[in-house]
Design a protein around this motif. Sequence first.
Motif, PDB file in Angstrom:
ATOM      1  N   ARG A 110       0.838  -1.200   0.000  1.00 25.53           N
ATOM      2  CA  ARG A 110       0.000   0.000   0.000  1.00 25.53           C
ATOM      3  C   ARG A 110       0.879   1.258   0.000  1.00 25.53           C
ATOM      4  N   ALA A 111       2.018   1.173   0.684  1.00 24.92           N
ATOM      5  CA  ALA A 111       2.939   2.309   0.710  1.00 24.92           C
ATOM      6  C   ALA A 111       3.533   2.550  -0.677  1.00 24.92           C
ATOM      7  N   LEU A 112       3.905   1.461  -1.353  1.00 25.90           N
ATOM      8  CA  LEU A 112       4.458   1.594  -2.704  1.00 25.90           C
ATOM      9  C   LEU A 112       3.424   2.204  -3.644  1.00 25.90           C
ATOM     10  N   GLU A 113       2.178   1.719  -3.546  1.00 25.77           N
ATOM     11  CA  GLU A 113       1.107   2.225  -4.417  1.00 25.77           C
ATOM     12  C   GLU A 113       0.807   3.684  -4.130  1.00 25.77           C
ATOM     13  N   ALA A 114       0.760   4.050  -2.837  1.00 25.04           N
ATOM     14  CA  ALA A 114       0.437   5.427  -2.474  1.00 25.04           C
ATOM     15  C   ALA A 114       1.531   6.391  -2.917  1.00 25.04           C
ATOM     16  N   ALA A 115       2.787   5.970  -2.782  1.00 26.42           N
ATOM     17  CA  ALA A 115       3.899   6.814  -3.223  1.00 26.42           C
ATOM     18  C   ALA A 115       3.805   7.079  -4.721  1.00 26.42           C
ATOM     19  N   ASP A 116       3.506   6.049  -5.480  1.00 30.64           N
ATOM     20  CA  ASP A 116       3.361   6.203  -6.934  1.00 30.64           C
ATOM     21  C   ASP A 116       2.121   7.014  -7.299  1.00 30.64           C
TER      22      ASP A 116
END
Length: 371
Positions: A95-101
């Motif tokens: 979720r962190a990777l997706e939110a950063a992107d």
Amino acid sequence: MSVRPWRDITRRPSRQIMVGNVPVGGDAPVTVQTMTNTPTEDAKATIDQIRRCEEAGADIIRVSCPDVESTTAFRQIARAARVPLVADIHFHYKRALEAADAGAACLRINPGNIGSSERVAEVVRAAKANGCAIRIGVNAGSLEKDLLEKYGEPCPEALVESALDHIKLLQDHDFHEYKVAVKASDVFLAVAAYQQLAETVDCPLHLGITEAGGLIGGTVKSSIGIGSLLWFGIGDTIRVSLSAEPEEEVRVGFEILKALGIRNRGVRIVSCPSCARQGFDVIRTVEKLEERLQHIRTPMSLSVLGCVVNGPGEARETDIGLTGGGAGKHMVYLSGVTDHHVNDVDMIEHIVRLVEAKAAEIEAASQAQAA
């Protein structure tokens, strides 16, 4: 030394980081945050709530991202927001990777909760690639099991040790754009933890009394906890946690900052509690003026007092003053000087017009000075 040294606050030095285009720490203004409570996957509802918080003055807004539907909607939400958004992540590193992107300006995440060192490294790489800051959020209600066993209960030392453990995980991956919170619902615990942490680290600190309660009780607890820390010079960004609409959190946050003279926004109202001497209904008048003047962003002061005992003295210290008189006629002060009378029936509208005119005058003078 200033003219009134008893009002001076010496702020704790800290590194400055960027949350989107908003500086946090260093000599930057203390920022006010809140958090949406709409289902994040409902982009329209979340954007509408963000807009209300922006109008209330929020500098940074946090949005929970518990699932892939949320991070999918986050992209649209981030594009629509006028202030930087923090993606609230708890356990799932993806979720962190997706939110950063998807456009998050900051990730609220505890590195120790997301698994292996490689997963932490992935999150750090995503944050660096997208220019994201990270907020480490330690909470007394979710301390690590080994720390609870070590200390026996949540205590300042446990909160600080947890924060330092999470910080080390980021530093081990050469990441330094972080801020830290050590929140508790217990005011004494939170304040003591922040004081200890402030002496240990140089990063910006995010202040809050978590799960503070409803609008009245939570405001009192937050004012005591956050206010005392700010008075000590500790704190670079704040969030008032209330069981109330998020825009109310923003308003309370600014009132705390205004009371300490740290940051001013909108009308600061000085008003009496009212008594049998009042020449008009002070309580109802202040309620109406607070509602009618929410749109004013220009810092200025207004005194509303029911009688002449303290009214003239307070009016001398405010931009506009109103003091109750007899026979339904009340004195209006401009820049501390008696100016004219106003009748009961016209009072609210008249004061609103005066405040709006004064705000426009202050803004025009400010623009002329900047030109």
